[in-house]
Scaffold this active site. Structure first.
Site, short mmCIF file in Angstrom:
data_model
loop_
_atom_site.label_atom_id
_atom_site.label_comp_id
_atom_site.label_asym_id
_atom_site.label_seq_id
_atom_site.Cartn_x
_atom_site.Cartn_y
_atom_site.Cartn_z
CG ASN A 84 -2.29 0.59 0.91
OD1 ASN A 84 -2.38 1.62 0.25
ND2 ASN A 84 -3.35 -0.04 1.39
CG HIS A 114 24.60 5.48 10.14
ND1 HIS A 114 25.28 5.90 9.02
CD2 HIS A 114 23.28 5.65 9.85
CE1 HIS A 114 24.43 6.31 8.10
NE2 HIS A 114 23.20 6.16 8.58
CE LYS A 165 16.87 -8.60 20.72
NZ LYS A 165 16.85 -9.10 22.11
#
Length: 204
Positions: A84, A114, A165
């Site tokens: 969507n 980063h 996770k």
């Protein structure tokens, strides 16, 4: 190793490298073309989609606008994938999407990250980790999937979740951070919403 080779090997690399930026910009042109299509240009939209993505199976659709850090070039769709409005992919490396996957509005899949050390960040270093979304997964609105995550087949991710996770197969998961709340079971074949029964005999 070049920065491009370091990127693809999962190492820290400089994202402002000229080779990296030149290749990245070349892929963004197709994304701009795709987002410029109108609702009555479905055939053109499908044609550009197949050229834009790393690969695209049958019966796939993305509702513009679509945003990709590499223009979707590192995004790989199976069959029957629907996204969507405002699917955003930070596709510095591969994002693998299986068959029959649904993305609600405003989902974000980000492979890039980063270093925590501010000195490295100030020198434009980053790294990227592949994302895998297996068959029959549904991601609710505003779900964010972070680098390196795999979401197992058939699972449902609730709206607003931040998936940091791996999520196993056949579960409902939600929250910040995203956690499994229950397994998908036999009751889900009987009820579709808070005790409301599925009337299979009347389905078209």
């Amino acid at each position: 190793m070049t920065n491009m080779e370091r990127k693809n090997a999962g190492l820290i690399y400089g994202f402002d490298d000229e080779e990296v930026l030149t290749l990245q910009r070349s892929y963004l042109k197709k994304m701009d073309e795709f987002n410029a299509t109108t609702s009555d240009q479905l055939e053109l939209r499908q044609k550009i989609l197949r050229e834009m993505l790393g690969s695209c199976g049958e019966n796939c659709y993305i509702e513009p606008p679509f945003h990709g850090n590499w223009g979707g070039k590192n995004l790989f769709f199976g069959n029957n994938v629907y996204a969507n409005f405002n699917l955003t992919v930070v596709d510095d490396v591969e994002i693998i999407v299986g068959n029959n996957v649904l993305f609600a509005p405003n989902c974000t899949l980000t492979t890039a990250s980063h270093p925590i050390d501010p000195t490295l960040r100030s020198k434009t270093y980053q790294y990227a980790k592949k994302i895998v979304i297996e068959d029959n997964v549904w991601l609710g609105s505003n779900v964010v999937v972070l680098p390196g995550v795999t979401i197992g087949k058939n699972s449902v991710i609730g709206a607003g979740a931040v998936v940091s996770k791996n999520i196993p197969a056949n579960v409902v998961a939600m929250g910040v951070p995203c956690r499994v709340v229950r397994e998908i079971g036999e009751d889900d074949k009987i009820y579709f919403d808070h005790g409301k029964k599925i009337d299979y005999e009347n389905l078209i």
